[in-house]
Design a protein around this motif. Sequence first.
Motif, PDB file in Angstrom:
ATOM      1  N   ASP A 178       5.442  35.799  41.383  1.00  0.00           N
ATOM      2  CA  ASP A 178       4.409  36.004  42.416  1.00  0.00           C
ATOM      3  C   ASP A 178       4.755  35.315  43.739  1.00  0.00           C
ATOM      4  O   ASP A 178       3.959  35.320  44.665  1.00  0.00           O
ATOM      5  CB  ASP A 178       3.036  35.562  41.915  1.00  0.00           C
ATOM      6  CG  ASP A 178       2.976  34.053  41.692  1.00  0.00           C
ATOM      7  OD1 ASP A 178       3.987  33.349  41.944  1.00  0.00           O
ATOM      8  OD2 ASP A 178       1.918  33.577  41.257  1.00  0.00           O
ATOM      9  N   GLY A 181       2.335  33.540  46.138  1.00  0.00           N
ATOM     10  CA  GLY A 181       1.400  34.239  47.034  1.00  0.00           C
ATOM     11  C   GLY A 181       2.005  34.737  48.349  1.00  0.00           C
ATOM     12  O   GLY A 181       1.283  35.246  49.203  1.00  0.00           O
ATOM     13  N   GLU A 184       0.955  38.101  49.396  1.00  0.00           N
ATOM     14  CA  GLU A 184      -0.447  38.295  49.784  1.00  0.00           C
ATOM     15  C   GLU A 184      -0.601  37.963  51.266  1.00  0.00           C
ATOM     16  O   GLU A 184      -1.536  38.399  51.921  1.00  0.00           O
ATOM     17  CB  GLU A 184      -1.360  37.404  48.945  1.00  0.00           C
ATOM     18  CG  GLU A 184      -1.603  38.000  47.565  1.00  0.00           C
ATOM     19  CD  GLU A 184      -1.773  36.952  46.501  1.00  0.00           C
ATOM     20  OE1 GLU A 184      -2.461  35.955  46.758  1.00  0.00           O
ATOM     21  OE2 GLU A 184      -1.184  37.126  45.405  1.00  0.00           O
TER      22      GLU A 184
END
Length: 272
Positions: A178, A181, A184
């Motif tokens: 991931d 983040g 994001e």
Amino acid sequence: MSKPQYHVVSLSGGKDSTAMLIGMIERGMQIDCILFCDTMLEFPAMYDHLNKLERDIGRKITRVSCEQTFEYLMFDTPVKRKAGSEFLRKYGNYPTGYGWAGPRMRWCTTKLKDGPRARFLRPLQDKYDIIEYIGIAADEQYRLERKRNQRVNHVHPLVDWNMTEADCLQYCYERGYDWAGLYEQFKRVSCWCCPLQSLSELRQLYKHYPKLWEKLKDWDKRTWRKFRADYGVEELEVRFLFENEWQNQGKSIKGKEFYAELRKRLEVSADE
Ligand code: SF4
């Protein structure tokens, strides 16, 4: 006599090349080398990701980099300017350094990525037929059309597997990657200091990475070339602060009124 093949996975560490690498491993495809060209300008989370990936797959990632640092090349390297060029008329033979990269002068890609990659592959090319695996997603047609991506020894597995950028990110998330983040915050992840990133990505850098932002401001003060055609780094900061103020009053940052006020702010800050 034909040479044996040598399969090189070109890994940037981003979602697409990570998905390609994992996909190749899962399909049992031959991989002789996983090659990462390190600009030394990645986000810290990207280096963490590469270390985790290396541990998980149990294979070495070969890291290559330029002998000179980005800072040396940007500020200090002697650069021969073209006779009669606009640069010479404007600045003379000084200042040194390439300055920020621009859309038509991506010296850092050449020096920090292409050069080290070519130097690493050159001796192998004498012995092997090099097959390079490039992580271009199925929905990145414009990249596929570039001449450099149409070389006969380049393979695009994500296109063969019909995996889009969104598919790649989802595939990586499902496998536990991931990037703390990063995706994001940013649509594309490259060098944190890249002047070619979009305004919205620079806004995210300003918002979430204050230390890197301070470094960006410092670098911008030390070089001759403007960060972007429309804004220097301090001007961007004025803009982002003003955007916050404006939005806190419930107003849109897209209208004419916003730009008229922003211009005034920039003029005031330039006079200070
Ligand atoms: S991502 Fe931007 S700063 Fe990094 S090498 Fe490419 S052009 Fe240069």
